[in-house]
Write an enzyme that holds these catalytic residues in place. Structure first.
Site, PDB file in Angstrom:
ATOM      1  N   LYS B  79      69.694  23.508  35.370  1.00 51.51           N
ATOM      2  CA  LYS B  79      68.248  23.269  35.267  1.00 51.51           C
ATOM      3  C   LYS B  79      67.845  22.209  36.294  1.00 51.51           C
ATOM      4  O   LYS B  79      68.564  21.217  36.490  1.00 51.51           O
ATOM      5  CB  LYS B  79      67.922  22.807  33.839  1.00 51.51           C
ATOM      6  CG  LYS B  79      66.430  22.652  33.539  1.00 51.51           C
ATOM      7  CD  LYS B  79      66.242  22.309  32.057  1.00 51.51           C
ATOM      8  CE  LYS B  79      64.774  22.042  31.700  1.00 51.51           C
ATOM      9  NZ  LYS B  79      64.605  21.715  30.270  1.00 51.51           N
ATOM     10  N   SER B 154      61.279  24.209  27.529  1.00 49.35           N
ATOM     11  CA  SER B 154      61.095  24.044  28.958  1.00 49.35           C
ATOM     12  C   SER B 154      62.210  24.667  29.794  1.00 49.35           C
ATOM     13  O   SER B 154      62.021  24.885  30.984  1.00 49.35           O
ATOM     14  CB  SER B 154      60.999  22.550  29.287  1.00 49.35           C
ATOM     15  OG  SER B 154      62.216  21.902  28.979  1.00 49.35           O
ATOM     16  N   SER B 178      63.856  22.658  23.747  1.00 52.21           N
ATOM     17  CA  SER B 178      63.776  23.247  25.088  1.00 52.21           C
ATOM     18  C   SER B 178      64.980  24.085  25.516  1.00 52.21           C
ATOM     19  O   SER B 178      64.920  24.758  26.540  1.00 52.21           O
ATOM     20  CB  SER B 178      63.546  22.152  26.126  1.00 52.21           C
ATOM     21  OG  SER B 178      62.204  21.742  26.099  1.00 52.21           O
TER      22      SER B 178
END
Ligand code: ZN
Lengths: 492, 514, 96
Positions: B79, B154, B178
């Site tokens: 990420k 997210s 997330s």
């Protein structure tokens, strides 16, 4: 400044850089004077993702200081973020301590040997550990109004020591600072170099006045930019006077209209304080516990261990020297102010010559002067405490007089000779008592005028005999000559 | 089966036995990404050359009999909120568009040491703030099951890339759900480990007391493989735990005997989609069939979790994001424009008599901060910063921030009590399956309420995992959340693996449309 | 109690965000909505509850005072939006 019309109220905030190799939350060097931005890392630049880890040595130095300041050490302490924007504060917050500082409620005793103020204890509200900011420099060379930012200092460990508003004069404030600095030096926690910013002082000052309507207080002023203890003393004297004049003129009270706290900076060139622009919204720092750090728990046992392991501190040393060596508080002050090594040197000399007063006089005059002239510290001094003690012992025994002893001392220092070597090089031998007596008899017989003068009460006339004695034998001890001659004249 | 269709465990066996090389595996995933990602935007950046060089090095070592790390040359997506030395780390923000960290995050070091091949950086909601990956300065990530839907967030890119078979393993971060929520939306397995289990050093902070890095993969077994590489104590993270890390892969094959699972009464209330409720109930039956006993439990303060979370997380975020001010790194607004605007304002102010307006003009420096932050941050980030500053500001801190910390303790105590009775808490990961892109973007509160089931694990610091447990009629995946006490990741993985041995939801893959 | 636009203006200044008038209006409406939801916390009695700032119970994490290499100046300044050979550069810092 003392003034009958008002009382000055002063509290001091002192920031001390702790003597660690590395910064408070990263392992970058804290060394002073490196080229800009060469001692930084992701942590102290506040780069995205970097996390702080507390320096254990910094915590221990802070704890040692807090214990020496007689502070309470709560079992639980934590660090909080103090948030404001400034280009030399790369994280957008300082890591400090808000509601649960590592120490609180201590005190520092101050006194003045010359009696300008009475001895007193100045309360310490708290001492807490926080990180330092970087430096902004205005670029005057460039035509553009830019500032340049150097982050080398960012993250250096600082101990903030906040006093109660217990000081009543600029002289007391200065004494507090001197005593605090001395304590920090004895604790070996900071080099306290004000020029390099290792010790910084801000003062809060206002006046209490008696008026026909009762007691009133003037608005509190925070004074900054004081770069020496002398500057602190002068700035506070100036500020007290300024506040009094302002009071006479405008009668603005603390807390009343226009009576909020303001900040002023000391201008050392012109010797005045001037208003300073205040940081915006300084009142809303939005403190909250730093979630990147964990609390520190300090058990009572550990505090006691720190207390036990403290070396003897200035206040105790003064007391010991005064009572053991019978020297004045003024003398102990001079000796203790020179630092722990000098105190040790003194004690050795005093023990070895058996005369604390003589040792004190010699150290304060001859030794300190020599050190100063040669720009040496006591550790570098080539004359050992033992040999100086030996020399003073001979003075006490009457083997040589003070002025000859100074010649010997001078050779010991310049030629690195022992007492014996210096004495023999100077041809100093002790004159046998019977030889001295016969010399004195000769002189008395040869100087009837002097004898008559002495008998008439002009005892200073004896000086002529001493002078003649020294001419005939340079080793003749003047005090002995005087004593023997007076005895002979008295027996005539 | 093609390489990209395989699970990480299958690929790992093939790599270890020498049937395939890491270069071949890496190249197939890179090809697949390059073929499809323009329609999904799962990645923000790719490391084609570096990845192939790393794979080559691993292959060389394996061929010459030298030791190879635990990931054995498996590709891993990271990420874009985790710092990678020499490669941009944008956090999905214009603010950090060009930010190149001079250091690797601890987890990146660990991945490299374990011989995971770093494929690229995945898309995300800006600074991990959001539940839909719509708040990215680099475009919206699309759900591989339905391109008109959000992938969750997210870690939307991180979950979507696994679902779309663009990476066998993916590293996400979870502050309030997330990892788990996008895993549920994308039909993959995603775990939020216990707070302190994985180092946060190098993870760009959103809310430091809640953030945690974790694995996203196709199966619990794959997640175990990745977690093993990520977990462990780190002296650079003061909040990292020094508890020993168990052998997750060994544990996973030992089924749990006498498992007691709790179902939270409050989770089946208003707002829960019927299809989700049905799928979760069915999953509970599966566990019963496997010998687990089920009991009803109550988390009475769960109703306050969203309010608590949306005070604490923005408060910490407002502070963590103060550093983005255009001074030391990142974006800075155009100074010439600022000067010009200020000049105009000054002229106007003089003309209209400044004293009458009572407003002092900003300095150029303050205006630089303001313009930089207003232009550099997207609207959701600005909203949360505002919320956090407000919750911490004078006069409101005790009403909001301090109050939330107290409720946080009550929420934790609820879990402590529940785990005295049960081994695991089972429920939905999200109240609904993935929703259409744009559906909730104008209504922040409705978006926040979607985190109802996930935020409390972050507040309490416990571990949670989301695994696929069914599909909606429209073909969107549904996630089952399992929660375990702190440092019981082993138990979560075992339970998830048991379920996946019994069901095949996790094997379903979307067919990508170009 | 709902959030006023004046408060939002104050908060935006503290947050160093410059919002246009329409942005301020939108922000006021959205945050008022969220803050109203936060008010549910007020209904809960927490008088005897200690705040929980952190889920972990770790304490006393202290590092040894031993130097590690710093970044080179080039590495440190590489991401700066404006710099010279030695320093970060910003619009003038006024005051002291
Ligand atoms: Zn550093």
């Amino acid at each position: 400044m003392t003034h009958d019309a008002f009382q000055t109220i002063i509290g001091l905030e002192v920031h001390v850089q702790l003597q660690t190799q590395t910064k408070l939350f990263c392992r970058c060097s804290t060394a002073f004077g490196a080229p800009p931005n060469t001692q930084t890392c992701p942590v102290c630049i506040g780069m995205p993702g970097a996390l702080p880890v507390m320096n254990g040595k910094a915590y221990q130095l802070a704890l040692r200081t807090a214990v020496a300041l007689h502070c309470e050490i709560p079992r639980f302490t934590k660090w909080d973020r103090k948030q404001y924007y400034y280009p030399d504060l790369p994280k957008g917050y300082q890591i400090s301590q808000f509601d649960l500082p590592m120490s609180q409620n201590g005190h520092l005793a101050i006194s003045d040997p010359s009696g300008v103020f009475e001895p007193k204890k100045v309360g310490i509200i708290r001492a807490h550990l926080e990180d330092d900011a970087g430096k902004s420099m205005h670029d005057e060379a460039a035509s553009k109004a830019d500032s340049r930012i150097d982050l080398n200092r960012t993250g250096t460990p600082l101990l903030e020591i906040v006093s109660e508003p217990d000081m009543r004069s600029a002289a007391e404030a200065r004494a507090y600072l001197s005593e605090l600095k001395l304590l920090l030096m004895y604790l070996d926690v900071s080099d306290c170099n004000m020029q390099e910013g290792s010790l910084r002082v801000d003062a809060n000052i206002n006046l209490h006045l008696e008026t026909s309507h009762g007691k009133v207080a003037t608005p509190i002023v925070e004074v900054k930019n004081m770069n020496s203890f002398r500057a602190v003393e002068r700035a506070l004297s100036y500020e007290a006077g300024r506040q009094f004049e302002l009071w006479e003129e405008r009668h603005i009270q603390l807390g009343g209209p226009g009576g909020h706290k303001t900040t002023r900076g000391w201008d050392d060139e012109v010797q005045v304080t001037r208003p300073q622009r205040e940081k915006e919204e300084s009142s809303d720092y939005r403190y909250f516990p730093d979630p990147d750090l964990v609390p520190v728990i300090t058990e009572t046992d550990h505090v006691e261990e720190v207390r036990r392991n403290l070396d003897e501190l200035p206040a105790a040393i003064r007391k010991r020297l005064e009572s053991k060596y019978k020297i004045t508080s003024y003398d102990t002050d001079v000796i203790v102010n020179q630092g722990r090594d000098f105190v040790d040197f003194y004690v050795t000399v005093a023990e070895s010559c058996g005369d604390g007063k003589r040792a004190s006089n010699w150290l304060q005059q001859d030794v300190l002067r020599t050190l100063k002239e040669a720009e040496l510290s006591i550790e570098e001094f080539p004359v050992s405490a033992d040999s100086l003690g030996d020399l003073l012992n001979r003075v006490s025994a009457g083997d040589l007089d003070n002025s000859r002893a100074k010649d010997v001392f001078s050779r010991m220092f310049n030629e690195q000779e022992s007492v014996e070597e210096a004495m023999s090089a100077l041809g100093i031998v002790k004159v046998d008592t019977s030889a001295l007596e016969s010399l004195c008899r000769e002189l008395v017989t040869a100087n009837p005028k002097v004898v008559a003068d002495v008998q008439e009460g002009k005892s200073q006339a004896i000086g002529a005999l001493i002078g003649q004695a020294r001419k005939q034998n340079s080793n003749a001890n003047p005090a002995e000559v005087k004593r023997i001659c007076l005895k002979i004249i008295a027996s005539l | 089966m093609s390489l990209i269709e395989s699970t990480a465990a299958q690929l790992h066996r093939q790599l270890t036995s020498g049937n395939v090389t890491s270069v071949e595996v890496t190249q197939s995933f890179l090809d697949h990404i390059q073929q499809h990602d323009e329609h999904y935007s799962a990645f923000i950046s790719l490391n084609v050359e570096a990845a192939l060089a790393q794979a080559e090095d691993i292959d060389r070592r394996r061929a010459s009999g030298k030791p190879v790390g635990a990931l054995g040359g498996l590709p891993v997506a990271v990420k874009d909120v985790i710092c990678t030395k020499g490669q941009t780390t944008t956090c999905g923000s214009k603010m950090l568009r060009d930010f190149v960290p001079p250091y690797d995050a601890t987890v990146v070091c660990k991945l490299k040491q374990a011989d995971g091949v770093l494929l690229g950086k995945t898309n995300m909601d800006e600074f991990a703030m959001g539940s839909s990956t719509e708040n990215s300065a680099f475009g919206v990530t699309h759900n591989p099951w339905d391109r008109t839907c959000v992938p969750g967030g997210s870690s939307g890119g991180a979950a979507a890339c696994v679902a779309a078979r663009m990476a066998p393993l993916s590293v996400g971060t979870d502050t309030g759900g997330s990892i788990r929520q996008p895993a549920a939306f994308c039909g993959v397995t995603g775990m939020k480990p216990t707070y302190g289990r994985v180092s946060r050093f190098g993870l760009v902070a959103f809310a430091s007391s809640l953030d945690q890095i974790g694995p996203i993969a196709q199966t619990a077994e794959d997640a175990a493989l990745l977690l093993q590489a990520l977990a462990g104590h780190d002296p650079n993270d003061s909040t990292s735990s020094s508890k020993p890390v168990p052998d997750f892969l060994r544990a996973i094959n030992q089924p749990l005997v006498g498992l007691k699972i709790g179902v939270i009464r409050e989770h089946f209330g208003e707002g829960l989609d019927d299809e989700v409720a049905a799928a979760v109930r069915e999953a509970v039956h599966t566990y019963q069939a496997l010998g687990a006993t089920v009991s009803d439990i109550s988390l009475p303060h769960n109703q306050y979790a969203i309010a608590t979370y949306y005070v604490i997380a923005p408060s910490e975020a407002s502070s963590n994001l103060a550093r983005y001010d255009g001074v030391h790194y990142g974006f800075r607004a155009n100074e010439a424009e600022i000067l010009e605007t200020l000049k105009q304002e000054r002229d106007t102010a003089t003309a209209t008599n400044q004293e009458a307006t009572g407003k002092e003009l900003d300095s150029e420096l303050i205006r630089m901060y303001q313009r930089t932050r207003s232009e550099g941050f997207g609207s959701e980030v600005q909203r949360r910063i505002m919320l956090g500053v407000y919750a911490l500001s004078e006069g409101y801190a005790s009403k909001y921030y301090l109050k939330a910390l107290k409720v946080r303790r009550l929420i934790r105590q609820d879990f402590d009590k529940a785990f005295e009775k049960v081994d695991l808490i089972v429920g939905p990961t999200s109240p609904t399956p993935a929703y259409p892109i744009g559906d909730k973007i104008a209504d922040p509160l409705s978006m926040y309420l979607g985190d109802l089931y996930t935020v409390s694990a972050n507040l309490a610091g416990i571990a949670g995992i989301s695994i696929p447990c069914g599909f909606s009629k429209t073909g969107l995946p549904i996630g089952l959340q399992l929660q375990a006490p702190a440092f019981e990741e082993e138990r979560l993985l075992q339970a998830a693996h048991m379920f996946q041995q019994q069901t095949d939801w996790h094997t379903k893959r979307p067919s990508l449309k170009n | 109690m709902s959030l006023s636009r004046k408060e939002i203006e104050k908060v935006s200044h503290l947050a160093r965000l410059q919002l246009s008038d329409p942005e301020l209006d939108a922000m006021t409406a959205q945050l008022a909505n969220v803050v109203e939801y936060m008010e549910t916390l007020s209904g809960l009695n927490t008088d005897d509850v200690e705040p929980l700032a952190h889920a972990s119970d770790i304490s006393n994490v202290l590092a040894d005072d031993i130097l590690k290499p710093s970044l080179s100046r080039e590495e440190a300044l590489a991401n700066a939006p404006k710099r010279d050979a030695e320093c970060y550069r910003v619009p003038a810092v006024l005051g002291d």
